[in-house]
Design a protein around this motif. Structure first.
Motif, PDB file in Angstrom:
ATOM      1  N   THR A  89       0.853  -0.998  -0.054  1.00 21.48           N
ATOM      2  CA  THR A  89       0.108  -0.335   0.399  1.00 21.48           C
ATOM      3  C   THR A  89       0.700   1.258   0.103  1.00 21.48           C
ATOM      4  O   THR A  89       2.132   1.371   0.161  1.00 21.48           O
ATOM      5  CB  THR A  89      -1.623   0.227   1.358  1.00 21.48           C
ATOM      6  N   GLU A  90       0.622   2.323   0.134  1.00 21.02           N
ATOM      7  CA  GLU A  90       1.199   3.381  -0.329  1.00 21.02           C
ATOM      8  C   GLU A  90       2.079   3.304   1.133  1.00 21.02           C
ATOM      9  O   GLU A  90       2.578   4.314   1.482  1.00 21.02           O
ATOM     10  CB  GLU A  90       0.253   4.546  -1.124  1.00 21.02           C
ATOM     11  N   TYR A  91       1.349   3.682   1.857  1.00 25.43           N
ATOM     12  CA  TYR A  91       1.410   3.709   3.517  1.00 25.43           C
ATOM     13  C   TYR A  91       2.369   2.802   3.964  1.00 25.43           C
ATOM     14  O   TYR A  91       3.502   3.823   4.045  1.00 25.43           O
ATOM     15  CB  TYR A  91       0.420   2.800   5.101  1.00 25.43           C
ATOM     16  N   GLU A  92       3.191   1.201   3.604  1.00 27.48           N
ATOM     17  CA  GLU A  92       3.452   0.867   3.505  1.00 27.48           C
ATOM     18  C   GLU A  92       5.288   1.101   3.128  1.00 27.48           C
ATOM     19  O   GLU A  92       5.600   1.219   3.207  1.00 27.48           O
ATOM     20  CB  GLU A  92       3.111  -0.994   3.261  1.00 27.48           C
ATOM     21  N   SER A  93       4.592   1.239   1.603  1.00 29.10           N
ATOM     22  CA  SER A  93       5.911   1.991   0.836  1.00 29.10           C
ATOM     23  C   SER A  93       6.264   3.080   1.237  1.00 29.10           C
ATOM     24  O   SER A  93       7.781   2.454   1.068  1.00 29.10           O
ATOM     25  CB  SER A  93       5.579   1.791  -0.833  1.00 29.10           C
TER      26      SER A  93
END
Length: 105
Positions: free
Chosen positions: A71-75
């Motif tokens: 996800t954007e958050y994880e990346s």
């Protein structure tokens, strides 16, 4: 389900796993693979995947080391952590922006 236990910032973006991170470019596929595997061990992202691909721009064989299905958050979180440790990391946005994908549905 388990969703309500997650921090809201992660929950909001959990649907879209179209982000990835590039960890570097290596001369050996095995090095690229080892690097990505090491990063995955450090982060408990169950759905993340290792992606090793040949870099198209160079005449000699070079391999890109990436972690995909994020996800954007994880990346962003992964790169922030890795950079703080002195490692290279570039978050990669999906090639098709979300706005366009939503319009195509």
């Amino acid at each position: 389900g388990l969703k309500h236990n997650m921090p809201p910032s992660q929950q909001e973006v959990d649907e879209d796993r179209d982000w990835s991170v590039q960890l570097g470019i290596f001369e050996k596929a095995s090095e690229a693979h080892r690097t990505a595997k090491g990063v995955l061990k450090q982060f408990e992202y169950k759905k993340a995947k290792v992606s090793i691909s040949q870099h198209p721009k160079y005449t000699r064989k070079l391999f890109r080391s990436r972690v995909t299905n994020l996800t954007e958050y994880e990346s962003r979180k992964m790169c922030l952590t890795l950079r703080n440790q002195g490692n290279a990391c570039v978050p990669l946005q999906p090639s098709i922006p979300k706005v366009l994908r939503t319009a195509q549905r």
